[in-house]
Write a protein that holds these residues in place. Structure first.
Motif, PDB file in Angstrom:
ATOM      1  N   MET A  37      63.416 -46.385 -47.583  1.00 49.98           N
ATOM      2  CA  MET A  37      63.111 -45.000 -47.849  1.00 49.98           C
ATOM      3  C   MET A  37      63.944 -44.124 -46.909  1.00 49.98           C
ATOM      4  SD  MET A  37      59.432 -43.142 -47.954  1.00 49.98           S
ATOM      5  CE  MET A  37      59.035 -42.738 -46.290  1.00 49.98           C
ATOM      6  N   PRO A  38      64.588 -43.089 -47.441  1.00 47.98           N
ATOM      7  CA  PRO A  38      65.396 -42.213 -46.582  1.00 47.98           C
ATOM      8  C   PRO A  38      64.535 -41.229 -45.781  1.00 47.98           C
ATOM      9  CG  PRO A  38      65.593 -41.547 -48.871  1.00 47.98           C
ATOM     10  CD  PRO A  38      64.748 -42.767 -48.856  1.00 47.98           C
ATOM     11  N   GLY A  94      63.279 -33.933 -40.749  1.00 49.07           N
ATOM     12  CA  GLY A  94      62.176 -34.880 -40.760  1.00 49.07           C
ATOM     13  C   GLY A  94      61.555 -35.190 -42.109  1.00 49.07           C
ATOM     14  N   GLN A  95      61.986 -34.533 -43.174  1.00 44.20           N
ATOM     15  CA  GLN A  95      61.358 -34.785 -44.468  1.00 44.20           C
ATOM     16  C   GLN A  95      61.826 -36.115 -45.031  1.00 44.20           C
ATOM     17  OE1 GLN A  95      62.113 -34.627 -48.006  1.00 44.20           O
ATOM     18  NE2 GLN A  95      64.311 -34.321 -47.827  1.00 44.20           N
ATOM     19  N   SER A  96      60.972 -36.719 -45.894  1.00 45.17           N
ATOM     20  CA  SER A  96      61.306 -38.032 -46.460  1.00 45.17           C
ATOM     21  C   SER A  96      60.936 -38.112 -47.940  1.00 45.17           C
ATOM     22  CB  SER A  96      60.597 -39.133 -45.674  1.00 45.17           C
ATOM     23  OG  SER A  96      59.196 -38.957 -45.736  1.00 45.17           O
ATOM     24  N   VAL A  97      61.036 -36.974 -48.654  1.00 43.80           N
ATOM     25  CA  VAL A  97      60.602 -36.932 -50.053  1.00 43.80           C
ATOM     26  C   VAL A  97      61.743 -36.660 -51.028  1.00 43.80           C
ATOM     27  CG1 VAL A  97      59.076 -35.770 -51.692  1.00 43.80           C
ATOM     28  CG2 VAL A  97      58.283 -36.204 -49.374  1.00 43.80           C
ATOM     29  N   HIS A 100      73.494 -34.126 -44.028  1.00 46.07           N
ATOM     30  CA  HIS A 100      73.924 -35.492 -44.382  1.00 46.07           C
ATOM     31  C   HIS A 100      73.471 -36.492 -43.306  1.00 46.07           C
ATOM     32  CE1 HIS A 100      76.705 -34.900 -47.861  1.00 46.07           C
ATOM     33  NE2 HIS A 100      76.510 -33.654 -47.474  1.00 46.07           N
ATOM     34  N   ASN A 101      72.719 -36.026 -42.336  1.00 42.45           N
ATOM     35  CA  ASN A 101      72.213 -36.863 -41.253  1.00 42.45           C
ATOM     36  C   ASN A 101      70.942 -37.577 -41.731  1.00 42.45           C
ATOM     37  OD1 ASN A 101      71.966 -38.041 -38.765  1.00 42.45           O
ATOM     38  ND2 ASN A 101      71.190 -36.201 -37.742  1.00 42.45           N
ATOM     39  N   VAL A 102      71.135 -38.557 -42.645  1.00 40.13           N
ATOM     40  CA  VAL A 102      70.030 -39.255 -43.306  1.00 40.13           C
ATOM     41  C   VAL A 102      70.062 -40.723 -42.924  1.00 40.13           C
ATOM     42  CG1 VAL A 102      69.092 -39.926 -45.556  1.00 40.13           C
ATOM     43  CG2 VAL A 102      70.049 -37.643 -45.238  1.00 40.13           C
ATOM     44  N   GLU A 103      68.886 -41.257 -42.629  1.00 37.32           N
ATOM     45  CA  GLU A 103      68.764 -42.664 -42.281  1.00 37.32           C
ATOM     46  C   GLU A 103      67.850 -43.352 -43.293  1.00 37.32           C
ATOM     47  OE1 GLU A 103      66.360 -44.372 -38.751  1.00 37.32           O
ATOM     48  OE2 GLU A 103      68.425 -44.134 -38.048  1.00 37.32           O
TER      49      GLU A 103
END
Length: 57
Positions: free
Chosen positions: A1-2, A8-11, A52-55
């Motif tokens: 899950m990104p 901080g969002q993950s949706v 674009h700083n997504v993990e």
């Protein structure tokens, strides 16, 4: 899950992908379903802040 490392969002995320899919249409020409997808993400960014700083976890 990104997860966006900036806000901080993950949706909600946008994905630039390359791939193929099999689409099934009904008798009237409308998309009925997608039977098979093979996708490779080329880029991913946060829909909330545009980062674009997504993990991926």
């Amino acid at each position: 899950m990104p997860e966006c490392l900036d806000c901080g969002q993950s949706v909600a995320f946008n994905h630039e992908v390359e791939g193929t899919e099999t689409r099934i249409y009904d008798g009237e020409g409308y998309l009925d379903s997608v039977e098979h997808q093979q996708l490779e993400t080329r880029a991913c960014w946060c829909d909330e802040c545009g980062s674009h700083n997504v993990e991926f976890h």
